[in-house]
Motif scaffolding. Structure first.
Motif, PDB file in Angstrom:
ATOM      1  N   LEU A 171       0.802  -1.227   0.000  1.00 48.49           N
ATOM      2  CA  LEU A 171       0.000   0.000   0.000  1.00 48.49           C
ATOM      3  C   LEU A 171       0.838   1.283   0.000  1.00 48.49           C
ATOM      4  N   GLN A 175       0.880   3.971  -3.124  1.00 47.11           N
ATOM      5  CA  GLN A 175       0.478   5.356  -2.884  1.00 47.11           C
ATOM      6  C   GLN A 175       1.595   6.319  -3.286  1.00 47.11           C
ATOM      7  N   PHE A 195      -6.239  -1.619  -0.200  1.00 43.46           N
ATOM      8  CA  PHE A 195      -7.158  -1.012   0.775  1.00 43.46           C
ATOM      9  C   PHE A 195      -8.220  -2.024   1.200  1.00 43.46           C
ATOM     10  N   TYR A 196      -8.776  -2.735   0.207  1.00 41.50           N
ATOM     11  CA  TYR A 196      -9.851  -3.695   0.496  1.00 41.50           C
ATOM     12  C   TYR A 196      -9.348  -4.817   1.408  1.00 41.50           C
ATOM     13  N   ARG A 200      -9.879  -1.381   4.769  1.00 43.42           N
ATOM     14  CA  ARG A 200     -10.076   0.077   4.751  1.00 43.42           C
ATOM     15  C   ARG A 200     -11.067   0.359   3.616  1.00 43.42           C
ATOM     16  N   GLU A 203     -11.744   3.895   1.733  1.00 39.83           N
ATOM     17  CA  GLU A 203     -10.670   4.233   0.802  1.00 39.83           C
ATOM     18  C   GLU A 203     -10.663   3.275  -0.397  1.00 39.83           C
ATOM     19  N   ALA A 204     -10.981   2.012  -0.120  1.00 37.89           N
ATOM     20  CA  ALA A 204     -11.057   1.031  -1.213  1.00 37.89           C
ATOM     21  C   ALA A 204     -12.145   1.420  -2.203  1.00 37.89           C
TER      22      ALA A 204
END
Length: 481
Positions: A171, A175, A195-196, A200, A203-204
């Motif tokens: 991640l 990013q 994210f998933y 999260r 955000e996902a």
């Protein structure tokens, strides 16, 4: 197409540009082409070799690798220690599928110039494409040690960690790659996936939405957006995204399965069966598809069809205790108690503490008039989980049969507390209370039974009435991601 590999293939020419035109990534690398032969300072090549290198790079960028190869070999014949030529020849050979020779050329470039970021980056790509993830990670990390903000190496290292399921490491790298200016569907999708997987979900959802805007015909992000809405109990929104995904890719077993789940949850069992069947036909390696399809048939009263599906699952997964358990359930529904007993015993051999199999075996043994063994099995199940409805109910029913009414009431009251709307448990309590001459209480339980039984007959059978455990939906990334 695998998004990691498609992204990696694009980096060949980006790495070429890195060797010759440092302005591409703004990293401030030397603008002249050099060779390094430590420990002496690098020597500037002749203007002719520099021009030939530029010509070879230009041919590579325009897709004419075969024309670039003889130029690069001439350079190396005249200047064997030219690391740029080794690097570019590695790219030519890599594109031609000559992986071993390409690796040799990249390593030659790195040996001649250990700080050749372009050669290191290209070697990392080769390792990644060849499935040599550990070596790829080590090589991309080496690039970032030399150039911490190298966009492609940052992205590629993030993609490697993502592919390995290490989302905590993937991640921040993905990013940062976006912050460095890299963008596109592939990186947005993998960012969303991280994210998933890290739960999260807000955000996902944003990242998947961005991926959808970049690739409206991609089915995978639609699937995951549907899962996010499903987790929020927004079933209609989830189904809308899954419908869009299945229109784009009909052969998508995870989506077919989840559409079946949505229909089953809303008591549209017959419609759900069609989607479960499609999921199973598209992926016969997922046990949950056999379990759900067979369970839907069983709930619909089609025990023979359920047994057929469960038996197919058992044939493919003979070492799974659940596979034996489900065959036992279907055999029980067909009153084939010999087969049911055999399957439940095998399930317990594979998983001795399986409380569901213990409870079911206790019921079967009791039906076969082996009361002491049945009682011991049901007590054992309750000792593992005293909140198990069927273990309590069947033990209470067994004690009623044995005319041990006081004991049965204690157990049946526990079962009624667990499932107060189950009519059968109230009927057994009515029998026990009647035999104990507690007429008023008995009549109360009979009235409850009659009311609940009438409601049951007036409504479709609910999924939580089924006497088997429902497996969970799949969460692994779909194929072709």
């Amino acid at each position: 197409m695998n998004v990691v590999h498609s992204q990696l293939r694009r980096l060949w020419l980006l790495s070429v540009c890195l060797a010759l035109t440092p302005c591409v990534f703004g990293t401030g690398y030397p603008q002249r082409i050099q060779r390094s032969g430590a420990p002496s300072p690098p020597k500037v090549e002749s203007a002719q070799i520099i021009e030939q290198l530029r010509e070879a790079a230009s041919l590579l960028e325009s897709g004419n690798a075969t024309q670039a190869e003889p130029i690069l070999r001439r350079i190396l014949a005249a200047s064997p220690n030219n690391f740029d030529a080794h690097n570019l020849l590695g790219i030519v050979l890599d594109q031609a599928g000559k992986t071993v020779e390409a690796e040799r050329q990249y390593k030659s470039a790195i040996r001649l110039n250990p700080k050749s970021i372009s050669a290191l980056a290209n070697l990392g790509v080769l390792f990644a494409r060849s499935g040599r993830s550990d070596e790829a990670v080590k090589t991309f990390d080496a690039v970032l040690q030399l150039a911490p903000d190298h966009p492609q190496a940052t992205m590629n290292l993030g993609l490697q960690y993502s592919q390995r399921g290490d989302d905590a490491r993937a991640l921040p790298l993905l990013q940062h790659a976006v912050e460095l200016g890299l963008d596109g569907y592939d990186i947005r999708y993998r960012l969303a996936l991280s994210f998933y997987n890290l739960k999260r979900f807000d955000e996902a959802l944003n990242a998947f939405t961005a991926a959808i805007s970049l690739a409206p015909n991609a089915a995978e992000p639609l699937y995951y957006v549907g899962l996010i809405y499903w987790s929020r109990q927004q079933d209609e929104s989830a189904a809308e995204y899954w419908d869009r995904a299945i229109q784009l890719r009909p052969n998508f077993p995870e989506v077919n399965f989840m559409l079946g789940e949505a229909l089953r949850k809303n008591n549209r069992r017959d419609a759900a069966i069609g989607f479960y069947e499609r999921a199973l036909s598209q992926d016969a390696t997922n046990f949950v598809y056999y379990a759900r399809l067979g369970g839907a048939y069983l709930q619909g009263g089609q025990a023979d069809k359920a047994l057929e599906i469960f038996a197919r699952g058992l044939q493919r997964f003979p070492r799974r205790p659940e596979a034996h358990y489900f065959v036992g359930i279907a055999a029980r529904a067909r009153a084939d108690y010999a087969r049911a007993e055999s399957e439940f015993r095998e399930s317990l051999r594979l998983q001795p503490q399986n409380v569901d199999a213990l409870a079911q075996l206790g019921f079967i043994v009791g039906e076969r008039d082996r009361f002491p063994e049945a009682e011991a099995l049901l007590h054992r199940a309750i000792a593992i989980n005293n909140q198990h409805f069927y273990a309590n109910y069947d033990l209470g029913r067994l004690l009623v049969k044995a005319k041990r009414y006081e004991e049965s009431l204690v157990i049946l009251q526990q079962a009624a507390a667990l499932k107060p709307k189950n009519p059968s448990v109230h009927y057994q309590m009515f029998i026990a209370l009647s035999r104990l001459k507690r007429k008023e209480e008995a009549q109360k339980e009979l009235a409850i039974f009659n009311q609940l039984d009438a409601e049951r007959k007036a409504q479709p059978r609910q999924s939580d009435d089924a006497e088997f455990e429902n497996p969970q939906p799949p969460t692994a990334p779909p194929p072709n991601d």
